[in-house]
Design a protein around this motif. Structure first.
Motif, mmCIF file in Angstrom:
data_model
loop_
_atom_site.group_PDB
_atom_site.id
_atom_site.type_symbol
_atom_site.label_atom_id
_atom_site.label_comp_id
_atom_site.label_asym_id
_atom_site.label_seq_id
_atom_site.Cartn_x
_atom_site.Cartn_y
_atom_site.Cartn_z
ATOM 1 N N ALA A 1 0.835 -1.206 0.000
ATOM 2 C CA ALA A 1 0.000 0.000 0.000
ATOM 3 C C ALA A 1 0.867 1.252 0.000
ATOM 4 O O ALA A 1 0.563 2.239 -0.690
ATOM 5 N N ALA A 2 1.957 1.223 0.775
ATOM 6 C CA ALA A 2 2.860 2.375 0.804
ATOM 7 C C ALA A 2 3.524 2.583 -0.556
ATOM 8 O O ALA A 2 3.651 3.720 -1.035
ATOM 9 N N HIS A 3 3.933 1.508 -1.203
ATOM 10 C CA HIS A 3 4.552 1.640 -2.523
ATOM 11 C C HIS A 3 3.546 2.157 -3.551
ATOM 12 O O HIS A 3 3.904 2.951 -4.433
ATOM 13 N N ASN A 4 2.304 1.721 -3.456
ATOM 14 C CA ASN A 4 1.287 2.252 -4.374
ATOM 15 C C ASN A 4 1.070 3.737 -4.168
ATOM 16 O O ASN A 4 0.844 4.489 -5.125
ATOM 17 N N ARG A 5 1.143 4.185 -2.927
ATOM 18 C CA ARG A 5 1.038 5.624 -2.666
ATOM 19 C C ARG A 5 2.221 6.353 -3.296
ATOM 20 O O ARG A 5 2.075 7.460 -3.833
ATOM 21 N N GLY A 6 3.393 5.740 -3.253
ATOM 22 C CA GLY A 6 4.558 6.341 -3.896
ATOM 23 C C GLY A 6 4.399 6.428 -5.405
ATOM 24 O O GLY A 6 4.804 7.413 -6.025
ATOM 25 N N ILE A 7 3.796 5.396 -6.006
ATOM 26 C CA ILE A 7 3.523 5.442 -7.449
ATOM 27 C C ILE A 7 2.634 6.634 -7.780
ATOM 28 O O ILE A 7 2.864 7.365 -8.747
ATOM 29 N N ALA A 8 1.610 6.837 -6.973
ATOM 30 C CA ALA A 8 0.669 7.936 -7.224
ATOM 31 C C ALA A 8 1.328 9.299 -7.074
ATOM 32 O O ALA A 8 0.991 10.252 -7.790
ATOM 33 N N ALA A 9 2.292 9.395 -6.152
ATOM 34 C CA ALA A 9 2.931 10.691 -5.889
ATOM 35 C C ALA A 9 4.066 11.000 -6.850
ATOM 36 O O ALA A 9 4.497 12.151 -6.955
ATOM 37 N N ALA A 10 4.560 9.990 -7.568
ATOM 38 C CA ALA A 10 5.742 10.162 -8.404
ATOM 39 C C ALA A 10 5.476 11.081 -9.587
ATOM 40 O O ALA A 10 4.389 11.084 -10.165
ATOM 41 N N ALA B 1 14.312 -4.097 -1.818
ATOM 42 C CA ALA B 1 15.178 -3.007 -1.376
ATOM 43 C C ALA B 1 15.970 -2.387 -2.515
ATOM 44 O O ALA B 1 16.633 -1.366 -2.319
ATOM 45 N N ASN B 2 15.889 -2.983 -3.706
ATOM 46 C CA ASN B 2 16.687 -2.496 -4.833
ATOM 47 C C ASN B 2 15.995 -2.868 -6.133
ATOM 48 O O ASN B 2 16.358 -3.846 -6.782
ATOM 49 N N MET B 3 15.009 -2.071 -6.525
ATOM 50 C CA MET B 3 14.251 -2.378 -7.740
ATOM 51 C C MET B 3 13.723 -1.090 -8.351
ATOM 52 O O MET B 3 13.529 -0.094 -7.655
ATOM 53 N N ALA B 4 13.516 -1.126 -9.651
ATOM 54 C CA ALA B 4 12.963 0.029 -10.365
ATOM 55 C C ALA B 4 12.017 -0.469 -11.447
ATOM 56 O O ALA B 4 12.187 -1.571 -11.982
ATOM 57 N N PHE B 5 11.027 0.353 -11.770
ATOM 58 C CA PHE B 5 10.004 -0.024 -12.739
ATOM 59 C C PHE B 5 9.720 1.142 -13.672
ATOM 60 O O PHE B 5 9.810 2.308 -13.291
ATOM 61 N N ARG B 6 9.313 0.794 -14.883
ATOM 62 C CA ARG B 6 8.712 1.789 -15.749
ATOM 63 C C ARG B 6 7.272 1.974 -15.282
ATOM 64 O O ARG B 6 6.534 0.988 -15.082
ATOM 65 N N ALA B 7 6.864 3.209 -15.071
ATOM 66 C CA ALA B 7 5.578 3.479 -14.422
ATOM 67 C C ALA B 7 4.401 2.929 -15.216
ATOM 68 O O ALA B 7 3.453 2.392 -14.624
ATOM 69 N N GLY B 8 4.425 3.054 -16.537
ATOM 70 C CA GLY B 8 3.281 2.625 -17.349
ATOM 71 C C GLY B 8 2.928 1.159 -17.172
ATOM 72 O O GLY B 8 1.788 0.828 -16.815
ATOM 73 N N PRO B 9 3.871 0.246 -17.424
ATOM 74 C CA PRO B 9 3.547 -1.172 -17.240
ATOM 75 C C PRO B 9 3.166 -1.524 -15.810
ATOM 76 O O PRO B 9 2.277 -2.364 -15.590
ATOM 77 N N LEU B 10 3.816 -0.895 -14.829
ATOM 78 C CA LEU B 10 3.494 -1.208 -13.439
ATOM 79 C C LEU B 10 2.068 -0.787 -13.101
ATOM 80 O O LEU B 10 1.319 -1.537 -12.459
ATOM 81 N N LYS B 11 1.661 0.385 -13.549
ATOM 82 C CA LYS B 11 0.280 0.817 -13.308
ATOM 83 C C LYS B 11 -0.712 -0.059 -14.074
ATOM 84 O O LYS B 11 -1.817 -0.329 -13.591
ATOM 85 N N ALA B 12 -0.313 -0.498 -15.269
ATOM 86 C CA ALA B 12 -1.227 -1.293 -16.097
ATOM 87 C C ALA B 12 -1.594 -2.618 -15.443
ATOM 88 O O ALA B 12 -2.689 -3.145 -15.673
ATOM 89 N N VAL B 13 -0.689 -3.180 -14.619
ATOM 90 C CA VAL B 13 -1.003 -4.433 -13.924
ATOM 91 C C VAL B 13 -1.574 -4.171 -12.528
ATOM 92 O O VAL B 13 -1.755 -5.097 -11.749
ATOM 93 N N GLY B 14 -1.861 -2.901 -12.223
ATOM 94 C CA GLY B 14 -2.465 -2.570 -10.939
ATOM 95 C C GLY B 14 -1.487 -2.254 -9.838
ATOM 96 O O GLY B 14 -1.873 -2.159 -8.664
ATOM 97 N N GLY B 15 -0.205 -2.089 -10.171
ATOM 98 C CA GLY B 15 0.783 -1.798 -9.148
ATOM 99 C C GLY B 15 1.027 -3.004 -8.267
ATOM 100 O O GLY B 15 0.952 -4.155 -8.698
ATOM 101 N N PHE B 16 1.324 -2.754 -7.010
ATOM 102 C CA PHE B 16 1.559 -3.820 -6.042
ATOM 103 C C PHE B 16 0.226 -4.241 -5.429
ATOM 104 O O PHE B 16 -0.643 -3.403 -5.191
ATOM 105 N N ASP B 17 0.068 -5.523 -5.183
ATOM 106 C CA ASP B 17 -1.159 -6.004 -4.546
ATOM 107 C C ASP B 17 -1.146 -5.557 -3.084
ATOM 108 O O ASP B 17 -0.269 -5.987 -2.321
#
Length: 406
Positions: A140-149, A239-255
């Motif tokens: 949930a915290a990571h999804n909030r970070g996606i929204a704020a990015a 602890a060490n990962m990066a994503f392209r925002a489009g594909p990550l959002k397309a799959v709904g982010g983190f469960d």
């Protein structure tokens, strides 16, 4: 346990000598680790350099593939009531050599205002933004970070790491070279190895995924991994990962029903890796992107971590089947091999030569000492994971993705 009887923890004296763990780099690139014995009066750098030459075989590497420019990035750091470690992590992030990035601190279900006060007092105007996520759980915290990015490439790390100054550049450059790439992970090495719990974790492989860059592409499945893509732990760690925002959002982010801080105990990073691979997106592991992780110091914490590893893995698989039922047939086809792999992964092992030297093991080998008690905890976690995921889903029922409607 840590070292065998008669050996002190790394960094502690033993009759006038210390055992020192070191990361070895060749022309700036990590190639391995060594544990050296440094006596009083020795020059540690010389001792470790000689040992590295003797122990680490560096194969003739092919020319490095073209690397792109480092794209603009948002670094997301989720935290809860840990202002001291967070400040240490933020200081290392602000020292990055990346040309264009911002930092978003996500305060997850806080009990106090300590994190908000730290960001406001020490990091205001320095490219660090504070956001609040009231729903507990790392996903949930990571999804909030996606929204704020504000950037198209999102890097994630934890509040208990120190990032190498080149970390973000190395982690994001592959996106500039390959427009198909959806995820990049990097190398995690220990910041300290001073307690038996820390040494034991690292001796069993720790969080490292090796020193060879690797690309995982669903269009060209790896021949040496018959469980692909369900062996999510091979791909990297949260602890060490990066994503392209489009594909990550397309799959709904983190469960949001996965991750530390939920009844599922973990699996949020594994879920994202497998979900993107299942959609046909490649993932790349690059050891050039380094963070130094502060492993938990106490035995009780290691026990909880072992249980959480097992629970997170099967919670991740449950989440994948709930969110993408079409994965059930390939998962069932791999189930016999998967069960054998799980038994091997969680098997107890007695102390042998590795225990006498305390040399950390390569990820995925599982040939180093691992007490029976921790093996039992991992297996109990494997059994609990799906139930934990169901409980977590009920707890977050009705929540929406925070970036929807923006």
């Amino acid at each position: 346990m840590g070292p065998a009887p008669g050996n002190p923890p790394l960094g502690q004296p033993d009759g006038g000598e210390q055992r020192v763990f070191a990361l070895v780099r060749l022309r700036g690139r990590p190639v391995g680790t060594v544990v050296g014995r440094v006596r009083a009066g020795d020059d540690p750098a010389s001792v470790l350099a000689e040992q590295a030459v003797a122990e680490i075989l560096v194969p003739d590497a092919p020319e490095r593939p073209p690397i792109g420019e480092a794209p603009r990035a948002t670094v997301v750091v989720a935290t809860r009531e840990r202002p001291g470690p967070l400040a240490r992590a933020l200081d290392s992030l602000l020292a990055q050599d990346h040309p264009d990035f911002e930092i978003v601190v996500v305060d997850n279900a806080p009990a106090t205002g300590a994190t908000r006060e730290l960001v406001a007092s020490a990091y205001a105007g320095r490219g660090v933004r504070y956001v609040l996520e009231p729903v507990p759980g790392l996903a949930a915290a990571h999804n909030r970070g996606i929204a704020a990015a504000r950037a198209d490439v999102l890097a994630f790390t934890d509040d208990d790491v120190i990032a190498d100054p080149h970390w973000l550049t190395a982690l994001t450059r592959p996106f500039g070279a390959d427009p198909r790439l959806a995820c990049v992970t990097g190398l995690i090495v220990p910041a300290r190895l001073t307690t038996p719990a820390q040494i034991l974790l690292e001796s069993h492989g720790g969080f490292a995924k090796g020193f060879t860059a690797r690309r995982y592409d669903p269009a060209d499945p790896p021949a040496d991994d018959p469980l692909f893509p369900f062996t999510a732990g091979r791909f990297g760690s949260g602890a060490n990962m990066a994503f392209r925002a489009g594909p990550l959002k397309a799959v709904g982010g983190f469960d949001p029903a996965t991750g530390t801080g939920t009844p599922a105990k973990g699996g949020d990073d594994l879920y994202a890796f497998v979900r993107l691979l299942a959609e046909g997106h490649p993932l790349q592991y690059t050891p050039d992107a380094i963070v130094w992780h502060h492993h938990r110091e106490r035995w009780e914490d290691l026990c909880a971590q072992a249980y959480g590893y097992g629970a997170g893995l099967t919670a991740c698989l449950a989440a994948l089947l709930v969110r993408r039922p079409g994965l059930l047939p390939p998962l069932l086809a791999r189930l016999p091999r998967g069960l054998a792999h799980a038994r091997s992964m969680t098997a107890p092992r007695a102390t042998g030569a590795a225990g006498r030297t305390g040399v950390p093991g390569a990820h995925g080998t599982y040939t180093h000492p691992w007490p029976r008690h921790l093996s039992r905890l991992e297996r109990r976690g494997l059994l609990y994971g799906p139930l934990g995921y169901v409980r977590a889903r009920l707890a977050v029922r009705g929540t929406t993705r925070p970036w929807e409607g923006r």
